[in-house]
Write a protein that holds these residues in place. Sequence first.
Motif, PDB file in Angstrom:
ATOM      1  N   SER A 186      34.508  44.405  44.214  1.00  0.00           N
ATOM      2  CA  SER A 186      34.727  45.083  45.497  1.00  0.00           C
ATOM      3  C   SER A 186      35.701  44.322  46.387  1.00  0.00           C
ATOM      4  O   SER A 186      36.558  44.926  47.042  1.00  0.00           O
ATOM      5  CB  SER A 186      33.389  45.270  46.218  1.00  0.00           C
ATOM      6  N   HIS A 191      39.221  44.425  44.714  1.00  0.00           N
ATOM      7  CA  HIS A 191      39.629  45.782  44.323  1.00  0.00           C
ATOM      8  C   HIS A 191      40.039  45.821  42.850  1.00  0.00           C
ATOM      9  O   HIS A 191      41.067  46.399  42.475  1.00  0.00           O
ATOM     10  CB  HIS A 191      40.783  46.280  45.210  1.00  0.00           C
ATOM     11  N   SER A 238      39.925  46.777  38.915  1.00  0.00           N
ATOM     12  CA  SER A 238      39.566  47.918  38.081  1.00  0.00           C
ATOM     13  C   SER A 238      38.456  47.494  37.120  1.00  0.00           C
ATOM     14  O   SER A 238      38.137  46.304  36.978  1.00  0.00           O
ATOM     15  CB  SER A 238      40.779  48.391  37.284  1.00  0.00           C
TER      16      SER A 238
END
Length: 487
Positions: free
Chosen positions: A59, A62, A64
């Motif tokens: 989180s 960010h 993937s």
Amino acid sequence: MTTTTPAGTGSEPAPSPAISETPGTDNGPRPLLAVVLAAMFMAMLDVFIVNVAAPTIGSELHASGAELQLVVAGYTITYAVLLITGARLGDRFGPGRVHLAGMALFTAASLACGLAQGATELIVFRLVQGAGSALMIPQVLSLIQRNFVGEARVKALGAYSAVLAVGAAAGQVFGGVLVSADLFGTGWRPVFLVNVPVGLVLLVVGGRVLPRGGGSGGRRGLDLPGLVLLGTAVSLFTVPLVLGQEQDWPLWSWLSLAGSVVLFAVFCGFESRLARRGGDPLIAPRVLRHPGMGLAVLRIMAVMAVNGGFLFLLTLHLQGGLGYSALRSGLTFVPTAVVFGAVGLTWRNWPAGWQRALAPAGFGLTALAVAGTGLALKGGGEGGALAYVSYVGVGVGLALAFSPTLTRALATVRPEDAADASGLLATVTQLGQLTGVAVFGTLFFNRLESLGVPQAYTSAEALLACMFALAGTAAVGAVSGLVLRRR
């Protein structure tokens, strides 16, 4: 494979004499042992600690799904691939010197991981961190072999086994504590930065107590073709095991596993021909032919597959099915880790008449205990007293299956073969963990998907099926000595 003294027997030849600048004594060089085991504990911690921090890392950076997988798995991939290479470097330049170099690399990479500003940076530094561990960890067994004799060596190997188990559970507990604490608003970063002060202390102390010599210098070559073949084979094996489940086992993963089998066969043939020509193979064939080594490899692979699968599956069920926090889930494993460590340190003091049966009895107890865990948690409950009795049984069983097997496998290895044997057994340990997580994790997810919407009940049913599969694997370990002894 011929085994004249199986690892499960009680007849143990006299250990080979130690060779070191500081000769082993009955008590052994304890400061040396403390330093190398502390380093191994820190490296083991990093295999598991990031699992707990992964959601927060994803989180905040960010990342993937694929990037997050590589953050978690990158360390393990380079660690497994380079273990035997690290062992050979220790043999060539001295295990103490290479251990310190690995510690320096690991500490620097930990700092870089803690300061990383993006997922790509973190992945790269995790790969470097794994390489540092691959330099450090094989030297632990080599240094024990070279610096301890007699009962001192047995005790040192027991401590090694205990640290191996405790590091796995502690990683999940400590990771939960650090992430939950959110020290100074740093979120996930302390799970890496905590290694820096510890690593610096170990470098300073290690520089004083670790032998700087002991290597073979230029007398043994590095066998670069063997390094390439084995590194490629291990990579083809580990990458799909680490990433295949998350990507639903695409075609490339199966082709990679098949290719690893082919390359392992090519590697074995190449090493045998090199040895016959009088060269310096990466793993001397005489190490594989050593009495009890074949059985030890099979048993260590089995016990670590059960250990890795058990920890992974129970974590999935406790957090995903029962909704435990990361910290509570990690604390659940404390009984297993504590008794593993206690048994690993004391089994040699048990009655002599029991020694012969300890390893097969350990596998048998493990089979009953993991099955008991599944039955205790059946139906979606928390298991009560039966669950905790089973957790303790798993710790006792795994310790009895692992510690005597490792000790007897190394009891008569010649000092000049210590690096090869250490690298081999360290690699088997890591591959066993990876195999257990991948195979039994796949079984769990497939079973969970077939049962419908994930909830406590369906998760418990999937866990039960997997625990029975783990019990079957432990049963194979229990009878393996009988099978190989007849050959």
